[in-house]
Design an enzyme around this catalytic site. Structure first.
Site, PDB file in Angstrom:
ATOM      1  N   LYS A  33      26.818 -20.500  72.354  1.00  0.00           N
ATOM      2  CA  LYS A  33      28.254 -20.618  72.625  1.00  0.00           C
ATOM      3  C   LYS A  33      28.558 -20.325  74.074  1.00  0.00           C
ATOM      4  O   LYS A  33      29.445 -20.901  74.673  1.00  0.00           O
ATOM      5  CB  LYS A  33      29.021 -19.599  71.777  1.00  0.00           C
ATOM      6  CG  LYS A  33      29.246 -20.021  70.372  1.00  0.00           C
ATOM      7  CD  LYS A  33      30.133 -18.990  69.695  1.00  0.00           C
ATOM      8  CE  LYS A  33      29.362 -18.258  68.642  1.00  0.00           C
ATOM      9  NZ  LYS A  33      29.107 -16.868  68.894  1.00  0.00           N
TER      10      LYS A  33
ATOM     11  N   LYS B 167      19.817 -11.964  78.690  1.00  0.00           N
ATOM     12  CA  LYS B 167      21.227 -11.947  79.104  1.00  0.00           C
ATOM     13  C   LYS B 167      21.436 -11.215  80.417  1.00  0.00           C
ATOM     14  O   LYS B 167      22.475 -11.351  81.046  1.00  0.00           O
ATOM     15  CB  LYS B 167      22.119 -11.356  77.996  1.00  0.00           C
ATOM     16  CG  LYS B 167      22.237 -12.303  76.793  1.00  0.00           C
ATOM     17  CD  LYS B 167      23.536 -12.152  76.014  1.00  0.00           C
ATOM     18  CE  LYS B 167      23.707 -13.332  75.064  1.00  0.00           C
ATOM     19  NZ  LYS B 167      24.882 -13.307  74.242  1.00  0.00           N
TER      20      LYS B 167
ATOM     21  N   LYS C 241      17.746 -21.922  73.653  1.00  0.00           N
ATOM     22  CA  LYS C 241      18.489 -22.145  72.421  1.00  0.00           C
ATOM     23  C   LYS C 241      19.929 -22.565  72.716  1.00  0.00           C
ATOM     24  O   LYS C 241      20.486 -22.202  73.751  1.00  0.00           O
ATOM     25  CB  LYS C 241      18.470 -20.889  71.527  1.00  0.00           C
ATOM     26  CG  LYS C 241      19.476 -19.828  71.898  1.00  0.00           C
ATOM     27  CD  LYS C 241      19.615 -18.811  70.771  1.00  0.00           C
ATOM     28  CE  LYS C 241      20.818 -17.912  71.006  1.00  0.00           C
ATOM     29  NZ  LYS C 241      22.117 -18.566  70.751  1.00  0.00           N
TER      30      LYS C 241
END
Ligand code: ATP
Ligand code: MG
Length: 372
Positions: free
Chosen positions: A239, A153, A236
């Site tokens: 959202k 991230k 993956k």
């Protein structure tokens, strides 16, 4: 699929988990009590959370939510909309509010039964933040720096402007789980490392201050634990992915679902088959197999000699059909706003009773002066 069909009822106040059996180190049992007798030990407990960062997608459902529903049969469950996690990435005020209620509704629409399970919004139970602070004093910089999600991230950067919250996220997650003395944590593969860190922190705390926390186990499905992005089978489904073509949301319309699946990237060649050299097809076949309840080999055999287009068209139908009952329940929940608020009010009350008990024990073990 997505069809446990529990009618949505408000909870009878005398339902399970009204209080707490929260003993660290208890022996979990799923044995049914003798008829009419109270259970000798409490059922093992589950905690799991999902971020209100957007509509849940097929990955969330197949990796986690499906187990949320199934585990209600054997466990006492706490399912949490983790809004304090969501704010580690800046959220617009209106989005956070709407997404939090929507996430709770998605738990309910997928079959989480608020009569049996506790459904909460994390920020309603302040002990999550309190325990996170305490566990910060037990966690090491080095172990947090090694978390794959932190590296993903933040692009692995040591940039001056990476938020402390993104770095510290796994400690808050450990607090979420340990607060409820959870035995089991149903999650997708991407969260396994965080549950392992939770185990390490629980053991370190127990060793330093005396047995306080249950050391939890991750529960990861054998298939569907890592659904990949439709636009990029190397990452993956998420959202927070940049493109809406990355995922199928559980609330996408039938047209959107079919369009997204039609646009999904495929592998070179034409054979409909799964395998390490076919990551995109493997992903589509996994979704097909889990939603249709058919083995991958049966589906491969059916598409022998046929192309990707046929598979995608039929998969569109499979997903639309699987989501239809869920979407009907979402609509009902949207039409009765008071229902969800009642569930969350009741959930926060039941959760806080358990959380307060754990925090009393933590404070006592560490030597804090009791509030006079
Ligand atoms: P975000 O991008 O905001 O992190 P997310 O899609 O990763 O969102 P989370 O709320 O972080 O979703 O995760 C909720 C649950 O869904 C977790 O248990 C997580 O392991 C699981 N999960 C998330 N993505 C997938 C996926 N692609 N396949 C299987 N399980 C998944
Ligand atoms: Mg995530």
């Amino acid at each position: 699929m997505l069809e446990s069909g529990a009618t949505l009822k408000r909870r009878d106040k005398k339902g399970p988990m009204a209080g707490d059996g929260g003993q660290a180190g208890h022996t979990p049992t799923t044995a049914a009590p003798a008829e009419g007798a109270p259970p000798a030990t409490r059922r093992p407990r589950v905690f799991s959370g999902t971020q209100p960062t957007g509509a849940l997608h097929l990955g969330n459902y197949l990796g986690a939510l499906r187990n949320y529903v199934a585990m209600q049969e054997t466990h006492d469950c706490v399912y949490c909309v983790v809004d304090l996690h969501a704010i580690t990435v800046r959220q617009a005020k209106a989005d956070l509010r709407r997404n939090s209620i929507d996430a709770a509704n998605m738990f309910l629409a997928a079959g989480v039964d608020p009569q049996r399970s506790i459904v909460i919004v994390q920020s309603h139970v302040p002990q999550h933040s309190e325990l996170a602070w305490i566990l910060n004093t037990v966690a090491y910089m080095g172990e947090l720096r090694r978390m794959t999600q932190f590296k993903d991230k933040t692009g692995g950067s040591e940039s001056e402007s990476v938020g402390v919250g993104i770095f510290d996220y796994p400690v808050l997650m450990a607090a979420d789980i340990l607060l409820y003395q959870a035995d089991a944590v149903p999650v997708g593969e991407d969260q396994k490392q965080h549950v392992e860190l939770t185990r390490d922190l629980a053991e370190r705390f127990n060793n330093a201050f005396g047995k306080t926390f249950v050391v939890p186990e991750p529960i990861i499905p054998t298939a569907g634990a890592r659904i990949m992005g439709l636009d990029d089978p190397a990452r993956k489904m998420s959202k927070s992915a940049g493109s809406a073509y990355n995922f199928v949301s559980l609330t996408d319309s039938p047209d959107e679902i079919r369009r997204k699946i039609k646009r999904a990237v495929t592998d070179s060649g034409t054979a409909v088959r799964s395998g390490p050299d076919k990551p995109a097809l493997t992903n589509l076949l996994t979704i097909y197999s889990l939603l249709a309840g058919e083995p991958v080999a049966t589906i491969e055999a059916r598409y022998e000699g046929r192309g990707y287009a046929d598979l995608k068209r039929d998969l569109g139908d499979v997903v639309v059909d699987a989501l239809a009952p869920f979407q009907r329940r979402m609509k009902e929940l949207g039409d009765d706003k008071g229902f969800t608020l009642d569930v969350l009010r009741d959930g926060a009350e039941r959760a806080e009773a358990i959380a307060a008990r754990t925090m009393r024990k933590v404070r006592e073990r560490m030597g804090f002066v009791p509030r006079p």
